[in-house]
Motif scaffolding. Structure first.
Motif, PDB file in Angstrom:
ATOM      1  N   HIS A   1      54.317 -12.542 -18.085  1.00  0.00           N
ATOM      2  CA  HIS A   1      52.759 -12.309 -17.964  1.00  0.00           C
ATOM      3  C   HIS A   1      52.121 -13.652 -18.304  1.00  0.00           C
ATOM      4  CE1 HIS A   1      53.493 -10.805 -21.956  1.00  0.00           C
ATOM      5  NE2 HIS A   1      52.178 -10.728 -22.068  1.00  0.00           N
TER       6      HIS A   1
ATOM      7  N   HIS B   1      53.656 -16.437 -24.248  1.00  0.00           N
ATOM      8  CA  HIS B   1      54.759 -16.333 -23.261  1.00  0.00           C
ATOM      9  C   HIS B   1      54.879 -17.648 -22.151  1.00  0.00           C
ATOM     10  CE1 HIS B   1      55.594 -11.991 -23.927  1.00  0.00           C
ATOM     11  NE2 HIS B   1      54.235 -12.152 -24.680  1.00  0.00           N
TER      12      HIS B   1
ATOM     13  N   ASP C   1      55.898  -7.107 -22.603  1.00  0.00           N
ATOM     14  CA  ASP C   1      54.997  -6.761 -23.798  1.00  0.00           C
ATOM     15  C   ASP C   1      54.510  -5.278 -23.209  1.00  0.00           C
ATOM     16  OD1 ASP C   1      55.107  -8.956 -25.040  1.00  0.00           O
ATOM     17  OD2 ASP C   1      52.912  -9.524 -24.894  1.00  0.00           O
TER      18      ASP C   1
ATOM     19  N   HIS D   1      50.163 -14.269 -20.804  1.00  0.00           N
ATOM     20  CA  HIS D   1      49.329 -14.610 -22.212  1.00  0.00           C
ATOM     21  C   HIS D   1      50.273 -15.951 -23.093  1.00  0.00           C
ATOM     22  CE1 HIS D   1      48.050 -10.263 -22.930  1.00  0.00           C
ATOM     23  NE2 HIS D   1      47.357 -10.804 -22.467  1.00  0.00           N
TER      24      HIS D   1
ATOM     25  N   HIS E   1      49.110  -4.130 -19.481  1.00  0.00           N
ATOM     26  CA  HIS E   1      49.203  -5.090 -20.449  1.00  0.00           C
ATOM     27  C   HIS E   1      48.200  -6.467 -19.957  1.00  0.00           C
ATOM     28  CE1 HIS E   1      49.760  -7.285 -24.230  1.00  0.00           C
ATOM     29  NE2 HIS E   1      50.517  -8.251 -23.359  1.00  0.00           N
TER      30      HIS E   1
HETATM   31 ZN   LIG Z   1      51.108 -10.283 -23.835  1.00  0.00          ZN
END
Ligand SMILES: [Zn+2]
Length: 237
Positions: A69, A74, A173, A71, A154
């Protein structure tokens, strides 16, 4: 820059622990011709990841980077590692635009996530080198032995990865295991859709995985499903 520590999870999978504040781990997954990297840590952490990969037996070139994902913790090292290793970058179709720089606040559900994700994008997003996604994956696809499982909530397009041969679930996550407790993201507002996050965790519990490796904190080995079910039974969304 953090010091990386390699932590074997199973025959084909090693976690790279990056000792930051959020107990971030990325994963190196061995396949026939090299390594697949799951996530790329915060910006500036690429050398620690590359050093960890190079310490493994050959063939140890990172051929693929799968981003679970968008974020910042990451995707931070993805562009550099892709250039350095000539690796392709993969993520899900719904996550692609966010990985390539769009703010997640546009897809957040509720005022707090919208605010937190907007601030996060403004303060952290600018630290990430521009990423070009080479290929998208969808629920059920298999990439070098990892089956893609859509776990939105998330973020809109988060994916988990199930290593079928080793029977290990890399749950991204969808579940955290920090400070001695499992649960959802402990940072208020970082999860786009809490109800969706719960539905995805229920889906993961139904897979019946014994070994579950979150991207934050140690792996849960042996009793993954039981621990998730116990948490879901207690959790208030
Ligand atoms: Zn995350």
């Amino acid at each position: 820059m953090p010091v990386a520590r390699l932590r074997p999870i199973s025959r084909h999978i090693a976690a790279v622990d990056l000792h930051g504040r959020f107990q971030v781990a990325v994963f190196l997954v061995r396949h026939e011709t090299g390594l697949l990297l799951v996530d790329a840590g915060f910006p500036g952490w690429h050398y620690a990841i590359l050093t960890a990969a190079e310490s493994l037996p050959q063939p140890n070139r990172i051929t693929d980077i799968v981003l679970t994902h968008a974020h910042v913790d990451h995707i931070g090292g993805a562009a550099f590692i892709a250039r350095h290793c000539d690796a392709r970058i993969l993520t899900s179709e719904p996550e692609k635009a966010f990985v390539q720089g769009k703010s997640l606040s546009h897809a957040a559900n509720g005022l707090l996530p919208r605010l937190v994700l907007a601030v996060n994008h403004w303060t952290q997003g600018r630290r990430v080198d521009a990423i070009r996604v080479d290929e998208t994956v969808t629920d059920g696809d298999v990439v070098h032995g990892l089956r893609v499982i859509a776990v939105p909530g998330h973020t809109p397009g988060q994916i988990a990865l199930w290593h079928e041969r080793d029977e290990v679930l890399l749950c991204a996550d969808a579940l955290f295991n920090v400070n001695g407790a499992i649960g959802y993201d402990p940072v208020p507002g970082m999860t786009s859709n809490r109800a969706g996050a719960r539905a995805s965790l229920v889906r993961l519990a139904k897979l019946g995985c014994k070994d579950v490796a979150p991207s934050h904190g140690p792996a849960i080995l042996g009793d993954g499903t039981e621990r998730i079910l116990r948490f879901l039974g207690d959790a208030v969304v």
